[in-house]
Scaffold this motif. Sequence first.
Motif, PDB file in Angstrom:
ATOM      1  N   TYR A  13     -12.143  80.703  59.235  1.00 31.15           N
ATOM      2  CA  TYR A  13     -12.051  79.243  59.180  1.00 31.15           C
ATOM      3  C   TYR A  13     -11.838  79.008  58.351  1.00 31.15           C
ATOM      4  N   ALA A  26     -10.254  73.222  64.859  1.00 33.98           N
ATOM      5  CA  ALA A  26     -10.551  72.975  66.318  1.00 33.98           C
ATOM      6  C   ALA A  26     -10.388  74.078  66.960  1.00 33.98           C
ATOM      7  N   ARG A  28      -8.089  75.359  69.032  1.00 36.82           N
ATOM      8  CA  ARG A  28      -7.447  74.868  70.037  1.00 36.82           C
ATOM      9  C   ARG A  28      -5.764  75.018  69.851  1.00 36.82           C
ATOM     10  N   ASN A  39     -15.463  66.699  73.357  1.00 37.90           N
ATOM     11  CA  ASN A  39     -15.703  65.867  72.113  1.00 37.90           C
ATOM     12  C   ASN A  39     -16.359  65.034  73.003  1.00 37.90           C
ATOM     13  N   GLY A  58     -20.849  73.300  63.168  1.00 35.46           N
ATOM     14  CA  GLY A  58     -19.337  73.904  63.534  1.00 35.46           C
ATOM     15  C   GLY A  58     -18.415  72.887  63.908  1.00 35.46           C
ATOM     16  N   GLY A  60     -15.711  72.056  63.116  1.00 36.02           N
ATOM     17  CA  GLY A  60     -14.356  71.844  63.246  1.00 36.02           C
ATOM     18  C   GLY A  60     -12.931  70.672  62.676  1.00 36.02           C
ATOM     19  N   VAL A  84     -18.788  75.894  57.824  1.00 36.97           N
ATOM     20  CA  VAL A  84     -19.022  77.330  57.467  1.00 36.97           C
ATOM     21  C   VAL A  84     -18.628  77.969  56.429  1.00 36.97           C
ATOM     22  N   GLU A  88     -12.997  74.921  54.367  1.00 34.86           N
ATOM     23  CA  GLU A  88     -13.296  73.202  55.175  1.00 34.86           C
ATOM     24  C   GLU A  88     -13.989  72.471  54.991  1.00 34.86           C
ATOM     25  N   ALA A 106     -24.833  78.504  60.689  1.00 36.47           N
ATOM     26  CA  ALA A 106     -25.631  77.834  61.379  1.00 36.47           C
ATOM     27  C   ALA A 106     -26.803  78.452  61.283  1.00 36.47           C
ATOM     28  N   GLN A 107     -27.230  80.282  60.554  1.00 38.19           N
ATOM     29  CA  GLN A 107     -28.338  80.255  61.139  1.00 38.19           C
ATOM     30  C   GLN A 107     -29.112  79.617  59.631  1.00 38.19           C
ATOM     31  N   ASN A 122     -21.063  73.191  69.281  1.00 35.68           N
ATOM     32  CA  ASN A 122     -20.263  73.432  70.798  1.00 35.68           C
ATOM     33  C   ASN A 122     -18.766  74.606  70.482  1.00 35.68           C
ATOM     34  N   THR A 124     -19.186  77.698  68.914  1.00 37.17           N
ATOM     35  CA  THR A 124     -19.449  77.800  67.610  1.00 37.17           C
ATOM     36  C   THR A 124     -20.368  78.765  67.515  1.00 37.17           C
ATOM     37  N   LEU A 128     -20.996  83.712  65.490  1.00 41.65           N
ATOM     38  CA  LEU A 128     -21.730  84.715  64.628  1.00 41.65           C
ATOM     39  C   LEU A 128     -21.734  85.572  64.852  1.00 41.65           C
TER      40      LEU A 128
HETATM   41  C1  SAM Z   1     -13.713  76.194  67.319  1.00 41.67           C
HETATM   42  S1  SAM Z   1     -13.888  75.624  65.955  1.00 41.67           S
HETATM   43  C2  SAM Z   1     -15.498  74.083  66.946  1.00 41.67           C
HETATM   44  C3  SAM Z   1     -14.874  72.753  66.486  1.00 41.67           C
HETATM   45  C4  SAM Z   1     -15.979  71.907  67.177  1.00 41.67           C
HETATM   46  N1  SAM Z   1     -17.592  71.603  67.485  1.00 41.67           N
HETATM   47  C5  SAM Z   1     -15.260  71.343  69.383  1.00 41.67           C
HETATM   48  O1  SAM Z   1     -15.776  71.739  69.648  1.00 41.67           O
HETATM   49  O2  SAM Z   1     -14.046  70.781  69.122  1.00 41.67           O
HETATM   50  C6  SAM Z   1     -15.816  76.599  65.398  1.00 41.67           C
HETATM   51  C7  SAM Z   1     -16.436  75.719  64.312  1.00 41.67           C
HETATM   52  O3  SAM Z   1     -17.289  76.658  63.797  1.00 41.67           O
HETATM   53  C8  SAM Z   1     -17.709  77.100  62.838  1.00 41.67           C
HETATM   54  N2  SAM Z   1     -17.875  78.317  62.789  1.00 41.67           N
HETATM   55  C9  SAM Z   1     -18.450  79.495  62.390  1.00 41.67           C
HETATM   56  N3  SAM Z   1     -18.716  80.152  61.821  1.00 41.67           N
HETATM   57  C10 SAM Z   1     -19.790  79.798  61.968  1.00 41.67           C
HETATM   58  C11 SAM Z   1     -21.475  80.474  61.053  1.00 41.67           C
HETATM   59  N4  SAM Z   1     -21.946  81.007  60.910  1.00 41.67           N
HETATM   60  N5  SAM Z   1     -22.507  78.760  61.315  1.00 41.67           N
HETATM   61  C12 SAM Z   1     -21.664  77.358  61.129  1.00 41.67           C
HETATM   62  N6  SAM Z   1     -20.318  77.263  61.247  1.00 41.67           N
HETATM   63  C13 SAM Z   1     -19.659  77.906  61.895  1.00 41.67           C
HETATM   64  C14 SAM Z   1     -16.207  77.012  62.121  1.00 41.67           C
HETATM   65  O4  SAM Z   1     -16.747  76.386  60.696  1.00 41.67           O
HETATM   66  C15 SAM Z   1     -15.114  75.775  62.789  1.00 41.67           C
HETATM   67  O5  SAM Z   1     -16.067  74.304  62.663  1.00 41.67           O
END
Ligand code: SAM
Length: 260
Positions: A13, A26, A28, A39, A58, A60, A84, A88, A106-107, A122, A124, A128
């Motif tokens: 990311y 995002a 996609r 969304n 997360g 995106g 993350v 970003e 997120a943890q 979502n 996200t 992990l």
């Molecule tokens: C596929 S995007 C999802 C974007 C949005 N939620 C959506 O569905 O359109 C994945 C997101 O996960 C976040 N991400 C990845 N690893 C993460 C972590 N360990 N903790 C928090 N966010 C994380 C990235 O920063 C990114 O914003």
Amino acid sequence: MPVVRINNYVDAYRLRAQADDIHELAARPNRKSLTEFVNRQILTAIQLAPDDVLVDIGCGDATLLRMAKGMAKGGPSKCIGVSVSVEEQKRLESAFPGLSFITSHAQSLPLDSGSATKIVCNATLLYLPSEDDVLAALREMARIARPGATIWIGDMPEIDEYAHYGMYRGTSMLALLRHLMKHNGLRAVAGMLRRWLKAIVGSEQIVLNSCGILYAGPEKMLQLAESCGLKLKTHFRHRELDESGGVVDSKFRYDYIFTV
Ligand SMILES: C[S@@+](CC[C@H](N)C(=O)[O-])C[C@H]1O[C@@H](n2cnc3c(N)ncnc32)[C@H](O)[C@@H]1O
């Protein structure tokens, strides 16, 4: 850096934040309408109210936060987007100066206990590194949720989609070419060779990531979430758009709505 080799999604990311198109965040590719659709589904399900505090873990490309802020009435009083990497966060802040973002895993969220009334996570959790990390993230959602809060956890695959769709995970260009030959044929190999040449002259970047994705079907997800203090309200197949824009049930992904 023609070919970048990584083994985690934080770096993935961080690199996406450098792309010209902010929608890369995002993940996609070329499917902005799908990101908007997904969304919008979330917003419909979580029913924002003016006194809500929305945390999007997360976030995106901030589609959800932008939609929430743009609501004619009933939008939340506070929205926080969690990404993350600092890269970003900076990219999002310069593109959307009216919105609030933090950098956090997120943890371990730097947010007060009981401070959020609507939590979205979502597409996200699958990124992990381990099941222990998913458990830590679920515990954090339960901790920051105010009693009665709505928690959306969505776009969670029940199988290893990379294996199912024969997608290469690894850091070797030669292994990637062999993989493409086996799964996609000569045209795909020729396309990748062209990209590799462009990458060598510096006009393209190829990112090779050896990291897989986490997956859990509904039974496992419920078990994990409930062990962290989340209570299931409902779950259903994730809905998405097919190539022609029709609404379809996802083959392998589920959405969950919890509370505490
Ligand atoms: C596929 S995007 C999802 C974007 C949005 N939620 C959506 O569905 O359109 C994945 C997101 O996960 C976040 N991400 C990845 N690893 C993460 C972590 N360990 N903790 C928090 N966010 C994380 C990235 O920063 C990114 O914003």
